[in-house]
Write an enzyme that holds these catalytic residues in place. Structure first.
Site, PDB file in Angstrom:
ATOM      1  N   ASN A  62       0.694  -1.300  -0.083  1.00 46.19           N
ATOM      2  CA  ASN A  62      -0.017   0.019   0.081  1.00 46.19           C
ATOM      3  C   ASN A  62       0.815   1.392  -0.001  1.00 46.19           C
ATOM      4  OD1 ASN A  62      -2.135  -1.855   0.031  1.00 46.19           O
ATOM      5  ND2 ASN A  62      -2.768  -1.328   2.122  1.00 46.19           N
ATOM      6  N   HIS A  91     -17.011  35.962 -30.894  1.00 41.33           N
ATOM      7  CA  HIS A  91     -18.137  35.279 -31.466  1.00 41.33           C
ATOM      8  C   HIS A  91     -17.849  34.717 -32.920  1.00 41.33           C
ATOM      9  CE1 HIS A  91     -20.646  37.580 -28.707  1.00 41.33           C
ATOM     10  NE2 HIS A  91     -19.903  38.467 -28.762  1.00 41.33           N
ATOM     11  N   SER A 125      -6.437  12.769 -49.469  1.00 43.17           N
ATOM     12  CA  SER A 125      -7.913  12.173 -49.492  1.00 43.17           C
ATOM     13  C   SER A 125      -7.753  11.054 -50.817  1.00 43.17           C
ATOM     14  CB  SER A 125      -8.908  13.122 -49.708  1.00 43.17           C
ATOM     15  OG  SER A 125      -9.848  12.120 -50.434  1.00 43.17           O
ATOM     16  N   LYS A 127      -7.288  17.730 -51.906  1.00 39.86           N
ATOM     17  CA  LYS A 127      -7.298  17.774 -50.526  1.00 39.86           C
ATOM     18  C   LYS A 127      -5.845  18.057 -49.704  1.00 39.86           C
ATOM     19  CE  LYS A 127     -11.114  16.958 -48.311  1.00 39.86           C
ATOM     20  NZ  LYS A 127     -12.015  17.602 -47.523  1.00 39.86           N
ATOM     21  N   ASN A 129      -5.884  17.651 -45.728  1.00 39.55           N
ATOM     22  CA  ASN A 129      -6.623  17.704 -44.462  1.00 39.55           C
ATOM     23  C   ASN A 129      -5.774  17.677 -43.141  1.00 39.55           C
ATOM     24  OD1 ASN A 129      -8.888  17.108 -45.892  1.00 39.55           O
ATOM     25  ND2 ASN A 129      -8.652  14.960 -45.894  1.00 39.55           N
ATOM     26  N   GLU A 135      -7.189  17.893 -35.822  1.00 40.34           N
ATOM     27  CA  GLU A 135      -8.250  17.424 -35.357  1.00 40.34           C
ATOM     28  C   GLU A 135      -8.506  16.547 -34.328  1.00 40.34           C
ATOM     29  OE1 GLU A 135      -8.965  16.641 -39.833  1.00 40.34           O
ATOM     30  OE2 GLU A 135     -11.103  16.736 -39.409  1.00 40.34           O
ATOM     31  N   GLN A 172      -6.844   0.706  -7.708  1.00 37.14           N
ATOM     32  CA  GLN A 172      -5.836   0.228  -8.524  1.00 37.14           C
ATOM     33  C   GLN A 172      -6.121   0.629  -9.860  1.00 37.14           C
ATOM     34  OE1 GLN A 172      -4.082  -3.853  -8.511  1.00 37.14           O
ATOM     35  NE2 GLN A 172      -5.521  -4.447  -9.836  1.00 37.14           N
ATOM     36  N   LYS A 197      -4.178   3.810 -12.424  1.00 33.18           N
ATOM     37  CA  LYS A 197      -3.197   3.543 -13.131  1.00 33.18           C
ATOM     38  C   LYS A 197      -3.579   3.735 -14.577  1.00 33.18           C
ATOM     39  CE  LYS A 197      -1.106   0.586  -9.981  1.00 33.18           C
ATOM     40  NZ  LYS A 197      -2.334   0.884  -9.100  1.00 33.18           N
TER      41      LYS A 197
HETATM   42  N1  ARG Z   1      -1.560  -3.572  -7.396  1.00 36.69           N
HETATM   43  C1  ARG Z   1      -1.986  -2.658  -6.176  1.00 36.69           C
HETATM   44  C2  ARG Z   1      -2.571  -1.382  -6.499  1.00 36.69           C
HETATM   45  O1  ARG Z   1      -2.350  -0.990  -7.637  1.00 36.69           O
HETATM   46  C3  ARG Z   1      -0.916  -2.625  -5.184  1.00 36.69           C
HETATM   47  C4  ARG Z   1      -1.428  -2.546  -3.760  1.00 36.69           C
HETATM   48  C5  ARG Z   1      -2.038  -3.766  -3.353  1.00 36.69           C
HETATM   49  N2  ARG Z   1      -2.326  -3.889  -1.960  1.00 36.69           N
HETATM   50  C6  ARG Z   1      -3.270  -4.732  -1.331  1.00 36.69           C
HETATM   51  N3  ARG Z   1      -3.430  -4.414   0.156  1.00 36.69           N
HETATM   52  N4  ARG Z   1      -3.669  -5.529  -1.937  1.00 36.69           N
HETATM   53  O2  ARG Z   1      -3.210  -0.776  -5.848  1.00 36.69           O
END
Ligand code: ARG
Length: 464
Positions: free
Chosen positions: A116, A162, A283, A289, A291, A296, A328, A331
């Site tokens: 953690n 505008h 195109s 064209k 583009n 975009e 989790q 990420k």
């Molecule tokens: N892969 C986990 C995450 O990204 C790591 C921490 C996991 N901790 C746990 N108590 N299971 O959050």
């Protein structure tokens, strides 16, 4: 429903059966968190070194651990590392490999630590590195914008409100507006960096640890300003990720505005700029064209960044302290937003660096649409002492007259104008050229070339 006989070697002491296949699939983060392998190893080296310095780990074990971790780093970088989903995440993949390499000493690395505080540390380090990279990219964008601004400090174009012609400005002034925006974007990322730069390591699972660790040492070793002050907060807070996503969002929003202007400007109807071949596409059916696909896409990509922000805020909302596996999900949201914003900034820089403004077309457009009507009104105030409201009204009448005659304000005969304002003199026509209009707006931050050049100089010094 167990699909595997063996329980997890890292935490499976109390388990008899292994996880279901789908359990492994929903649980594993190794598919994406391997992206911060370097930060994970960096954090482990700092942690192990501190443990040895505090006498919690022997020097011999430390040496073995550090050597093993360096081997793993090389293995991962060389592409020869076998990432295993059954080992869930980067933390356990590294530790498991360490055990294969150095044996029992590997098991001592996780003393006074939990995944953690480990993951919270890794993720802060990764975002910090990413912010530093993004800052460099925004710096390059500012340089490209400055280059255009310098070349076109005198190039007159219509300014819009505008999306209707408003008053003449210069192309350089317009570019410098984006230099300011990119500057604030950099500030926002820097602000995120400053706030996230505290080290969670040593918070352990949630409550701290009974081992006599030195949190100042690990914080310092990893370039953090200080250790976090509350272990519950440290393992469960992800507002630094949301800060990052917010900064990325505002930046993406700015880039999308620039991109949309490039789309509009490069159209045949505007013809203000030409994008280089390197940033245009053709195109398959229409040979004429060119583009603006890159522009975009820069514009469109903000959707992903905003999506990441919404998705992850939703994850964190209502989450009880401390750590929850929900987190989790931080990420992929951040990784995708980071990849997207980096791509968008780089593509924008490329387009701007190559951009070819058509100065004749810009000037031509500036002399249409009664862009100097405000200057006509200002002249009445300054030379005939007319109250501005009356001058505004009289100018409106002049515009209407020009419109019915199908000409510009400056092309109206003096005698016709004198029917609206009898005291008018020939001198008014001087005020109606776009150059005069632009040079006249010499207030601080205004579009007059002198003002624009002063801002260019200030930014050049700032970026030097
Ligand atoms: N892969 C986990 C995450 O990204 C790591 C921490 C996991 N901790 C746990 N108590 N299971 O959050």
């Amino acid at each position: 429903m167990s699909d595997s006989k063996t329980s997890n070697t890292m935490w499976g002491g109390r388990f008899e059966g292994g996880p279901a296949k789908v359990m492994e699939k929903i649980n594993a983060s190794i598919g994406y968190d391997q992206r911060f392998y370097a930060q994970d190893i960096q954090g482990s080296v700092a942690h192990a070194t501190m443990l040895a310095d505090r006498g919690i780990l022997t020097r011999e074990d430390l040496d073995r651990i550090v050597e093993g971790l360096n081997t793993i780093l090389r293995e991962i970088e060389g592409g020869g590392f076998d990432f295993r989903p059954d080992l869930e995440d980067i933390h356990m993949n590294v530790e498991n490999r360490l055990r294969e390499l150095i044996g029992d000493a590997a098991g001592r690395l996780h003393t006074a630590r939990s995944r953690n505080d480990q993951v919270a540390t890794d993720f802060r380090l990764w975002i910090r590195d990413t912010i530093d990279r993004i800052d460099g990219m925004l710096f390059d964008l500012q340089k490209a914008l400055l280059g255009q601004a310098e070349a076109h400090a005198d190039s007159v174009m219509p300014g819009f409100t505008h999306l209707q012609v408003a008053q003449p400005v210069t192309f350089g002034h317009h570019m410098m507006a984006y230099v300011e925006m990119a500057g604030r974007d950099r500030d926002r990322f820097a602000d995120t960096r400053r706030r996230l730069n505290e080290c969670p390591l040593g918070s352990a699972a949630l409550a701290g640890t009974s081992f006599p660790i030195d949190r100042e040492q690990t914080a310092k070793a990893l370039g953090f300003d200080r250790p976090t002050a509350n272990s519950l907060d440290a393992v469960s807070d992800r507002d630094f990720a949301l800060d990052f996503l917010h900064a990325a969002n505002v930046c993406a929003m700015h880039l999308s505005r620039l991109a949309e202007e490039l789309v509009i400007w490069s159209s045949a109807q505007f013809g203000f700029v030409k994008l280089s071949d390197a940033f245009s596409t053709g195109s398959s059916i229409m040979p004429q064209k060119r583009n603006p696909d890159a522009a975009e896409l820069v514009k469109a990509k903000i959707g992903r960044v905003l999506g990441a922000y919404v998705a992850f805020t939703t994850v964190m909302k209502g989450l009880p302290m401390a750590y929850g596996k929900d987190m989790q999900e931080d990420k992929e949201a951040v990784f995708d937003a980071a990849d997207t914003i980096e791509l968008a900034i780089t593509a924008s820089t490329g387009m701007i660096a190559d951009l070819m403004p058509d100065t004749d077309a810009l000037r031509n457009a500036a002399s249409q649409g009664f862009a100097t009507a405000t200057d006509f009104a200002d002249w009445l105030v300054q030379n005939l002492d007319m109250p501005f409201r009356d001058a505004h009204h009289a100018t409106g009448a002049a515009v209407k007259l020009a419109e019915t005659k199908g000409c510009d304000l400056g092309d109206l005969p003096l005698a016709e104008l004198q029917k609206i304002v009898p005291e008018l003199t020939e001198a008014v026509f001087d005020a109606l050229t776009v150059e005069k209009a632009v040079h006249g707006r010499n207030s601080y931050g205004g579009t007059a070339p002198d003002q624009v050049r002063a801002q260019i100089a200030r930014w050049k010094e700032k970026l030097a």
